[in-house]
Design a protein around this motif. Sequence first.
Motif, mmCIF file in Angstrom:
data_model
loop_
_atom_site.group_PDB
_atom_site.id
_atom_site.type_symbol
_atom_site.label_atom_id
_atom_site.label_comp_id
_atom_site.label_asym_id
_atom_site.label_seq_id
_atom_site.Cartn_x
_atom_site.Cartn_y
_atom_site.Cartn_z
ATOM 1 N N UNK A 1 0.579 -1.096 0.151
ATOM 2 C CA UNK A 1 0.033 -0.487 0.216
ATOM 3 C C UNK A 1 0.564 0.853 0.067
ATOM 4 N N UNK A 2 0.859 1.626 -0.788
ATOM 5 C CA UNK A 2 1.784 2.935 -1.127
ATOM 6 C C UNK A 2 0.656 4.875 -0.902
ATOM 7 N N UNK A 3 1.284 5.266 -0.260
ATOM 8 C CA UNK A 3 0.372 6.386 0.014
ATOM 9 C C UNK A 3 1.032 7.571 -0.311
ATOM 10 N N UNK A 4 0.089 8.919 -0.941
ATOM 11 C CA UNK A 4 0.849 9.953 -1.007
ATOM 12 C C UNK A 4 -0.086 11.113 -0.671
ATOM 13 N N UNK A 5 -0.051 11.935 -1.159
ATOM 14 C CA UNK A 5 -0.422 13.239 -0.772
ATOM 15 C C UNK A 5 -0.497 14.481 0.821
ATOM 16 N N UNK A 6 0.238 13.563 1.921
ATOM 17 C CA UNK A 6 0.637 14.770 2.683
ATOM 18 C C UNK A 6 1.502 15.687 2.292
ATOM 19 N N UNK A 7 1.568 16.691 4.017
ATOM 20 C CA UNK A 7 2.215 17.975 3.667
ATOM 21 C C UNK A 7 1.699 18.596 4.881
ATOM 22 N N UNK A 8 2.573 19.992 4.848
ATOM 23 C CA UNK A 8 1.941 20.785 4.874
ATOM 24 C C UNK A 8 1.063 21.480 4.690
ATOM 25 N N UNK A 9 0.142 22.401 5.470
ATOM 26 C CA UNK A 9 -0.889 22.792 5.171
ATOM 27 C C UNK A 9 -2.109 24.378 6.039
ATOM 28 N N UNK A 10 -1.830 25.135 5.545
ATOM 29 C CA UNK A 10 -2.367 26.126 6.470
ATOM 30 C C UNK A 10 -4.167 25.699 7.145
ATOM 31 N N UNK A 11 -4.024 26.234 8.625
ATOM 32 C CA UNK A 11 -5.016 26.044 9.155
ATOM 33 C C UNK A 11 -6.294 26.864 8.005
ATOM 34 N N UNK A 12 -7.687 25.301 7.931
ATOM 35 C CA UNK A 12 -8.637 26.337 6.798
ATOM 36 C C UNK A 12 -8.311 25.575 5.640
ATOM 37 N N UNK A 13 -6.812 25.160 4.851
ATOM 38 C CA UNK A 13 -6.867 24.036 3.913
ATOM 39 C C UNK A 13 -7.295 22.733 3.505
ATOM 40 N N UNK A 14 -6.728 22.128 2.174
ATOM 41 C CA UNK A 14 -7.078 21.206 2.194
ATOM 42 C C UNK A 14 -5.781 20.518 1.084
ATOM 43 N N UNK A 15 -5.881 19.302 2.082
ATOM 44 C CA UNK A 15 -5.764 18.648 1.258
ATOM 45 C C UNK A 15 -6.131 16.992 1.159
ATOM 46 N N UNK A 16 -5.188 16.138 -0.392
ATOM 47 C CA UNK A 16 -5.929 15.064 -0.968
ATOM 48 C C UNK A 16 -5.117 13.795 -0.358
ATOM 49 N N UNK A 17 -5.695 12.995 0.217
ATOM 50 C CA UNK A 17 -4.674 11.765 -0.018
ATOM 51 C C UNK A 17 -4.954 10.401 -0.799
ATOM 52 N N UNK A 18 -3.989 10.088 -0.991
ATOM 53 C CA UNK A 18 -4.306 8.602 -1.963
ATOM 54 C C UNK A 18 -3.508 7.625 -1.612
ATOM 55 N N UNK A 19 -4.192 6.291 -2.062
ATOM 56 C CA UNK A 19 -3.139 5.260 -0.988
ATOM 57 C C UNK A 19 -3.929 4.112 -2.532
ATOM 58 N N UNK A 20 -2.748 3.593 -2.986
ATOM 59 C CA UNK A 20 -2.738 2.416 -3.925
ATOM 60 C C UNK A 20 -1.946 1.427 -3.468
ATOM 61 N N UNK A 21 -2.921 0.158 -3.492
ATOM 62 C CA UNK A 21 -2.466 -1.496 -3.611
ATOM 63 C C UNK A 21 -2.222 -2.016 -4.670
ATOM 64 N N UNK A 22 -1.476 -2.196 -4.251
ATOM 65 C CA UNK A 22 -0.650 -3.001 -5.865
ATOM 66 C C UNK A 22 0.590 -4.612 -4.900
ATOM 67 N N UNK A 23 0.112 -5.480 -6.286
ATOM 68 C CA UNK A 23 0.637 -7.161 -5.830
ATOM 69 C C UNK A 23 0.008 -7.646 -5.938
ATOM 70 N N UNK A 24 -0.333 -9.016 -5.188
ATOM 71 C CA UNK A 24 -1.369 -10.814 -5.807
ATOM 72 C C UNK A 24 -2.380 -10.242 -4.896
ATOM 73 N N UNK A 25 -3.448 -9.118 -5.698
ATOM 74 C CA UNK A 25 -4.953 -9.272 -4.760
ATOM 75 C C UNK A 25 -5.424 -9.700 -5.651
ATOM 76 N N UNK A 26 -6.486 -10.491 -5.171
ATOM 77 C CA UNK A 26 -7.214 -10.971 -5.924
ATOM 78 C C UNK A 26 -8.560 -10.529 -5.904
ATOM 79 N N UNK A 27 -8.838 -9.799 -4.235
ATOM 80 C CA UNK A 27 -10.056 -8.795 -4.321
ATOM 81 C C UNK A 27 -9.755 -8.108 -3.090
#
Length: 123
Positions: free
Chosen positions: A4-30
Amino acid sequence: QVQLVESGGGLVQPGGSLRLSCAASGSIFSIDAMGWYRQVPGKQRELVAGITRDGNTNYADSVKGRFTISRDNAKNTVYLQMNSLKPGDTAVYYCNANIFTMRGIQGSWNDYWGQGTQVTVSS
């Protein structure tokens, strides 16, 4: 092997927005439920938001109305849109997924975690 690889974190001011993503890879059946957790030093990891394969969601009371979880099953990816961020949202955010994998003719469901991504809300 599953990652599972996450991305999208960081520093933001109060009231701001961020979008995190997490992609799963490998031998996944479901993939069943997916979710986002967060942890600050000295405290237990807590559930922020969860989503079933069918799209049913649940949220921690502290983020209701500000955060939105979604997923793309075709891409094995879960997202967390975070709006109106507050300093209290500062934490390391981890994604989690319940994944079915096969080893030969044997299959099993297991929980997997991402490596974590830092979110800092500060002026």
